[in-house]
Design a protein around this motif. Structure first.
Motif, PDB file in Angstrom:
ATOM      1  N   GLY A  92       0.821  -1.202   0.000  1.00 41.16           N
ATOM      2  CA  GLY A  92       0.000   0.000   0.000  1.00 41.16           C
ATOM      3  C   GLY A  92       0.854   1.251   0.000  1.00 41.16           C
ATOM      4  N   GLN A  95      -1.303   6.138  -3.160  1.00 43.22           N
ATOM      5  CA  GLN A  95      -2.321   5.945  -4.193  1.00 43.22           C
ATOM      6  C   GLN A  95      -2.879   4.527  -4.116  1.00 43.22           C
ATOM      7  OE1 GLN A  95      -1.034   7.104  -8.059  1.00 43.22           O
ATOM      8  NE2 GLN A  95       0.075   8.893  -7.328  1.00 43.22           N
ATOM      9  N   ALA A  96      -4.080   4.350  -4.633  1.00 45.11           N
ATOM     10  CA  ALA A  96      -4.672   3.012  -4.694  1.00 45.11           C
ATOM     11  C   ALA A  96      -3.772   2.115  -5.545  1.00 45.11           C
ATOM     12  CB  ALA A  96      -6.069   3.082  -5.296  1.00 45.11           C
ATOM     13  N   SER A  97      -3.697   0.842  -5.172  1.00 47.08           N
ATOM     14  CA  SER A  97      -2.813  -0.064  -5.909  1.00 47.08           C
ATOM     15  C   SER A  97      -3.349  -1.485  -5.879  1.00 47.08           C
ATOM     16  CB  SER A  97      -1.402  -0.036  -5.309  1.00 47.08           C
ATOM     17  OG  SER A  97      -1.406  -0.551  -3.996  1.00 47.08           O
ATOM     18  N   THR A 115      -5.205  -2.399  -2.412  1.00 48.39           N
ATOM     19  CA  THR A 115      -5.135  -1.503  -1.260  1.00 48.39           C
ATOM     20  C   THR A 115      -5.653  -0.138  -1.680  1.00 48.39           C
ATOM     21  OG1 THR A 115      -2.824  -1.004  -1.774  1.00 48.39           O
ATOM     22  CG2 THR A 115      -3.222  -2.651  -0.089  1.00 48.39           C
ATOM     23  N   PRO A 116      -6.470   0.502  -0.847  1.00 47.99           N
ATOM     24  CA  PRO A 116      -6.981   1.829  -1.176  1.00 47.99           C
ATOM     25  C   PRO A 116      -5.900   2.896  -0.989  1.00 47.99           C
ATOM     26  CG  PRO A 116      -7.714   1.191   1.008  1.00 47.99           C
ATOM     27  CD  PRO A 116      -6.979   0.012   0.429  1.00 47.99           C
ATOM     28  N   ALA A 117      -6.105   4.057  -1.542  1.00 46.19           N
ATOM     29  CA  ALA A 117      -5.172   5.169  -1.373  1.00 46.19           C
ATOM     30  C   ALA A 117      -4.974   5.436   0.113  1.00 46.19           C
ATOM     31  CB  ALA A 117      -5.702   6.412  -2.071  1.00 46.19           C
TER      32      ALA A 117
END
Length: 172
Positions: A92, A95-97, A115-117
């Motif tokens: 993570g 940024q979202a990834s 994973t969210p930002a």
């Protein structure tokens, strides 16, 4: 023993421990503003794998944000004796990834972990590190070029992790 680490902290660390032969661990912290503890190793974008340091990126290094490494696929390696390792990664970043992790050439460990930002996800898996050297002397004969060239990362004295996916991000 394994050290506890805070899930969302940029100072959390990759932990590898061979089992059961000895208590051995390494902690790596990624991020341009990472402030590791005394037992942690900060990883910079200029840290390419070398026998002098025993850790670093293989090939092109990823960009380092304030709390993670990533943005594009990359390899990270560290010297490790032959054995089985319990590896904990915290994925993570800002940024979202979506990150996929492979170990030792192409062994799939984690597939498309989202994973969210600003978020983080911690996962643990086991990796086997091996060399062609046999305990009784001699070596395993590697078939050229598939094993000796194309799969050389699977037979060296280091643990190599590949981070891939849509904007892969790794905190530790």
């Amino acid at each position: 023993m394994l050290r506890a680490f805070l899930l969302l902290s940029a100072a959390s660390a990759l932990i590898a421990t061979p089992a059961p032969a000895q208590d051995w661990h390494r902690h790596f912290v990624f991020g341009s503003q990472a402030k590791p503890s005394q037992d942690d190793t900060a990883v910079n974008s200029t840290d390419l794998y070398g026998f002098g340091t025993g850790f670093g990126f293989e090939g092109d290094a990823p960009a380092l944000s304030a709390d993670s490494a990533g943005g594009k696929p990359f390899f990270f390696s560290f010297a490790a004796p032959e054995g089985n390792y319990k590896v904990t990664v915290t994925l993570g970043g800002e940024q979202a990834s979506t990150t996929t992790v492979k170990a030792e050439l192409r062994r799939l460990m984690l597939e498309t972990v989202a994973t969210p930002a600003g978020g983080a996800v911690t996962k643990t898996f086991i990796v086997n590190v091996r060399t062609p050297n046999l305990a009784t002397g001699g070596q395993v004969r590697l078939k050229a070029p598939r094993e000796s060239v194309d799969e050389a990362r699977d037979w060296d004295n280091r643990l190599t992790l590949e981070f891939d996916g849509d904007n892969p991000e790794v905190r530790s």
